[in-house]
Design a protein around this motif. Structure first.
Motif, mmCIF file in Angstrom:
data_model
loop_
_atom_site.group_PDB
_atom_site.id
_atom_site.type_symbol
_atom_site.label_atom_id
_atom_site.label_comp_id
_atom_site.label_asym_id
_atom_site.label_seq_id
_atom_site.Cartn_x
_atom_site.Cartn_y
_atom_site.Cartn_z
ATOM 1 N N SER A 51 33.361 43.837 43.968
ATOM 2 C CA SER A 51 32.087 44.685 44.437
ATOM 3 C C SER A 51 31.944 46.053 43.652
ATOM 4 N N PRO A 52 30.687 46.475 43.715
ATOM 5 C CA PRO A 52 30.424 47.702 43.019
ATOM 6 C C PRO A 52 31.458 48.847 43.271
ATOM 7 N N ASN A 53 31.704 49.089 44.255
ATOM 8 C CA ASN A 53 32.948 49.992 44.572
ATOM 9 C C ASN A 53 34.124 49.841 44.659
ATOM 10 N N ASP A 54 34.658 48.777 44.091
ATOM 11 C CA ASP A 54 36.020 48.241 43.699
ATOM 12 C C ASP A 54 36.717 48.133 44.922
ATOM 13 N N LYS A 55 35.943 47.990 46.087
ATOM 14 C CA LYS A 55 36.853 47.839 47.448
ATOM 15 C C LYS A 55 37.013 46.357 47.844
ATOM 16 N N LEU A 56 36.269 45.525 47.577
ATOM 17 C CA LEU A 56 36.159 44.181 47.981
ATOM 18 C C LEU A 56 36.192 42.993 46.826
ATOM 19 N N ILE A 57 36.563 41.841 47.127
ATOM 20 C CA ILE A 57 36.664 40.718 45.974
ATOM 21 C C ILE A 57 36.085 39.464 46.861
ATOM 22 N N VAL A 58 35.139 38.767 46.138
ATOM 23 C CA VAL A 58 34.388 37.782 46.663
ATOM 24 C C VAL A 58 35.137 36.436 45.948
ATOM 25 N N SER A 59 35.658 35.381 46.605
ATOM 26 C CA SER A 59 35.981 34.147 45.785
ATOM 27 C C SER A 59 35.406 32.897 46.291
ATOM 28 N N GLY A 60 35.029 32.124 45.308
ATOM 29 C CA GLY A 60 34.296 30.733 45.610
ATOM 30 C C GLY A 60 35.117 29.677 45.214
ATOM 31 N N SER A 61 35.067 28.487 46.010
ATOM 32 C CA SER A 61 36.220 27.481 45.725
ATOM 33 C C SER A 61 35.290 26.058 45.974
ATOM 34 N N GLN A 62 36.307 25.234 45.275
ATOM 35 C CA GLN A 62 35.794 23.648 45.594
ATOM 36 C C GLN A 62 35.925 23.369 47.016
ATOM 37 N N ASP A 63 36.544 24.033 47.904
ATOM 38 C CA ASP A 63 36.244 23.782 49.393
ATOM 39 C C ASP A 63 35.233 23.746 49.902
ATOM 40 N N SER A 64 34.252 24.312 49.354
ATOM 41 C CA SER A 64 32.782 24.531 49.941
ATOM 42 C C SER A 64 32.824 25.957 50.649
ATOM 43 N N THR A 65 33.637 26.678 50.496
ATOM 44 C CA THR A 65 33.694 28.075 51.257
ATOM 45 C C THR A 65 34.086 29.092 49.986
ATOM 46 N N ALA A 66 33.397 30.342 50.596
ATOM 47 C CA ALA A 66 33.739 31.654 49.778
ATOM 48 C C ALA A 66 34.503 32.527 50.855
ATOM 49 N N LYS A 67 35.189 33.442 50.215
ATOM 50 C CA LYS A 67 35.800 34.461 51.087
ATOM 51 C C LYS A 67 35.873 35.697 50.495
ATOM 52 N N LEU A 68 36.006 36.770 51.453
ATOM 53 C CA LEU A 68 35.952 38.086 51.089
ATOM 54 C C LEU A 68 37.238 38.630 51.392
ATOM 55 N N TRP A 69 37.572 39.455 50.153
ATOM 56 C CA TRP A 69 38.972 40.014 50.534
ATOM 57 C C TRP A 69 39.066 41.600 50.171
#
Length: 433
Positions: free
Chosen positions: A89-107
Motif C-alpha cells: 500500500s502507499p503508506n507501507d502498512k498493508l500487503i495484498v497477495s494474489g494466488s492460484q487458489d482464486s483468492t487475494a488476501k490483505l496482510w
C-alpha cells in the motif's frame, strides 16, 4: 532466493548488492515498500510470503561474493497454491497477495497478520494492486474479469468485464481515476472506474500481454507482451476532445450557412452543402420543396445538373435509399430521371458501387411503376363510371318533348306531378312515424 541489484551510473551496469535465501521453491512475486525503502516482500510457489528488511543496505563492492544477506523479519503461510502477485500500500502498512487458489488476501506489514480474504474470482488471481488514492484494491483473474475491492470490509464493489481471456496485469493510471488491464487475448483495456465502462481498447500485441505500467505524470502507458514487443501508448484524450469540439463548432457554422442559403433561395449551393454535410433528409426536403413550388420548378433540373461528380455520386446513394420508401419515391424518381438524362452511361459507370446502386434501384422502381400503372387504370375506370352516371339536361329534354310531342309531354308532366305527390306523402308519413 531473491537478489537486490544496484545501477552503476558510470557504465549503466547492474551489480548485486544483497540476496535473501529461505524460500523452498521458485519466487513468483516481489514488491518493494513504497513510502520508504525499508523492506521487500516476496511470494513463492511454497505458498509463503516473506518480509525482508533492507534498512541497513549500503552500496557494496562489485564482487558478487561481497553481497550481504538480507534478514527475514517474518514468514507467513499465505495461500493454498502458488503466489502470483504482491503489492504494498502507499503508506507501507498493508500487503495484498494474489494466488492460484482464486483468492487475494490483505496482510498487515507489522507482524504479518491476516486482515481479510477477497473471494469472488472463479480462477487464479494473476495480479493485485492498491489504488494510489482510494482505500481499495484491484485484482485481475483468469476468469477474464477485473474486480475492485473495498479494504474496509473486503467486499467487491465493482466488476469490469470485457477480456476474452485471463487478465494478467492491472494498473491504476491517470491519478487513480482509470484502471488499465492486460490479458492473454493480447489486448490492453482502459476502464473508467466511476462508470465501469471500457474507455478504449488498445490492440497492438499479437500475444499475451504480461506487463503494463503507467508513467508518473499519467501521460504514457507502457505494455510488454510475449510477442517480444514493448508498446508506448500516449494519452490523447484531451486532443481528441478538442478536435471534437472544433468539429462541432465547424458543423454549427456550416448549418448556419446552409440556413442562410435556403433563406436566400440559393438552392444550388444549398443542395451541394447539404450533400457535403452528409444530410440525406435535408437534401430530400430541399428537392421536394423545389419540386412542389411552381415558382422554382425550373430550378430543380438545373440544381441537379450543376452538381459535381462526387456530389452526384452521393445523391445517387441517397436516391437509392429514398426509393425504398413509397412516400419518398416521387422526389427520388424525379432526380434519378434528370441524372440519367444528363449523364451518359459511360460516366455513370465510373462511380464506385454503381452496380450495387443499380441493383438496389431496379426492383423498387419496377414496383413503383406497377403501382402507378394500376392507379392510372383505376382512375380511368372511375372517370368512365362517373361519366356514365351523369344525368341528362332535363330542361332541354322538356322543351324538346313540348314542341315535338305535345301529348307525350302532357303524360310526362302528369307523371312527374303524380310522383311529386307520392314522394310528398311518403315523406309526410316518414316524419309522422
Amino acid at each position: 532466493m531473491i537478489r537486490v541489484w544496484s545501477l552503476d551510473n558510470s557504465d549503466d551496469s547492474f551489480r548485486c548488492v544483497a540476496m535473501g535465501c529461505g524460500h523452498t521453491h521458485s519466487v513468483g512475486a516481489v514488491a518493494f515498500s513504497r513510502h520508504k525503502t525499508s523492506f521487500i516482500v516476496s511470494g513463492s510457489k511454497d505458498c509463503t510470503i516473506k518480509l525482508w528488511s533492507i534498512k541497513s543496505l549500503k552500496k557494496q563492492s562489485t564482487e558478487v561474493e561481497s553481497c550481504i544477506r538480507l534478514p527475514v523479519k517474518y514468514t507467513q503461510f499465505a495461500h493454498d497454491k502458488d503466489i502470483n502477485s504482491l503489492d504494498v500500500s502507499p503508506n507501507d502498512k498493508l500487503i495484498v497477495s494474489g494466488s492460484q487458489d482464486s483468492t487475494a488476501k490483505l496482510w498487515k506489514v507489522d507482524g504479518g497478520s491476516l486482515i481479510g480474504t477477497l473471494r469472488g474470482h472463479r480462477r487464479a488471481v494473476w495480479c493485485a494492486k492498491f489504488s494510489p488514492v482510494d482505500q481499495c484494491v484491484a485484482t485481475g483473474s483468469g476468469d477474464g474479469t477485473v474486480k475492485l475491492w473495498a479494504i474496509s470490509d473486503c467486499s467487491c464493489v465493482k466488476t469490469f468485464e470485457g477480456h476474452t481471456s485471463s487478465v494478467l496485469k492491472v494498473a491504476f493510471i491517470t491519478r487513480g481515476m482509470q484502471l488499465a488491464s492486460s490479458g492473454g487475448d493480447g489486448l490492453v483495456k482502459v476502464w473508467n472506474i466511476r462508470t465501469t465502462e471500457c474507455a478504449t481498447t488498445l490492440d497492438e500485441h499479437t500475444d499475451k500481454v504480461w506487463s503494463i505500467a503507467g508513467s508518473t505524470d499519467g501521460s504514457l502507458l507502457i505494455s510488454g507482451g510475449a510477442d517480444s514487443v514493448i508498446c508506448f501508448w500516449k494519452d490523447i484524450t484531451k486532443k481528441v476532445q478538442d478536435e471534437e469540439v472544433a468539429k462541432q463548432q465547424q458543423l454549427l457554422l456550416k448549418e448556419q450557412e446552409l440556413s442562410n442559403l435556403l433563406q436566400d433561395q440559393d438552392y444550388v449551393k444549398a443542395v451541394a452543402m447539404a450533400i457535403n454535410l452528409d444530410q440525406p433528409m435535408r437534401v430530400y426536403k430541399i428537392l421536394t420543396d423545389m419540386l412542389d413550388s411552381d415558382s422554382i420548378e425550373g430550378q430543380f433540373s438545373s440544381t441537379i445538373t450543376s452538381l459535381t461528380s462526387n456530389e452526384t455520386e452521393m445523391l445517387l446513394r441517397y436516391i437509392n435509399r429514398w426509393n425504398t420508401n413509397g412516400k419518398l419515391s416521387r422526389t427520388a424518381q424525379a432526380a434519378l430521371s434528370i441524372i440519367i438524362k444528363q449523364h451518359p452511361p459511360s460516366e455513370l459507370m465510373k462511380y464506385s458501387d454503381i452496380n450495387l446502386t443499380v441493383q438496389g434501384l431496379l426492383p423498387y422502381t419496377e414496383r413503383h411503376f406497377q403501382r402507378l400503372s394500376k392507379l392510372h387504370q383505376l382512375s380511368t375506370f372511375v372517370e368512365y363510371t362517373a361519366e356514365c352516371m351523369r344525368l341528362p339536361n332535363v330542361t332541354s329534354l322538356v322543351t324538346t318533348l313540348e314542341k315535338r310531342y305535345p301529348h307525350t309531354y302532357y303524360y310526362v308532366l302528369t307523371s312527374v306531378a303524380n310522383m311529386s305527390v307520392i314522394s310528398s306523402g311518403v315523406r309526410a308519413k316518414t316524419w309522422q312515424s
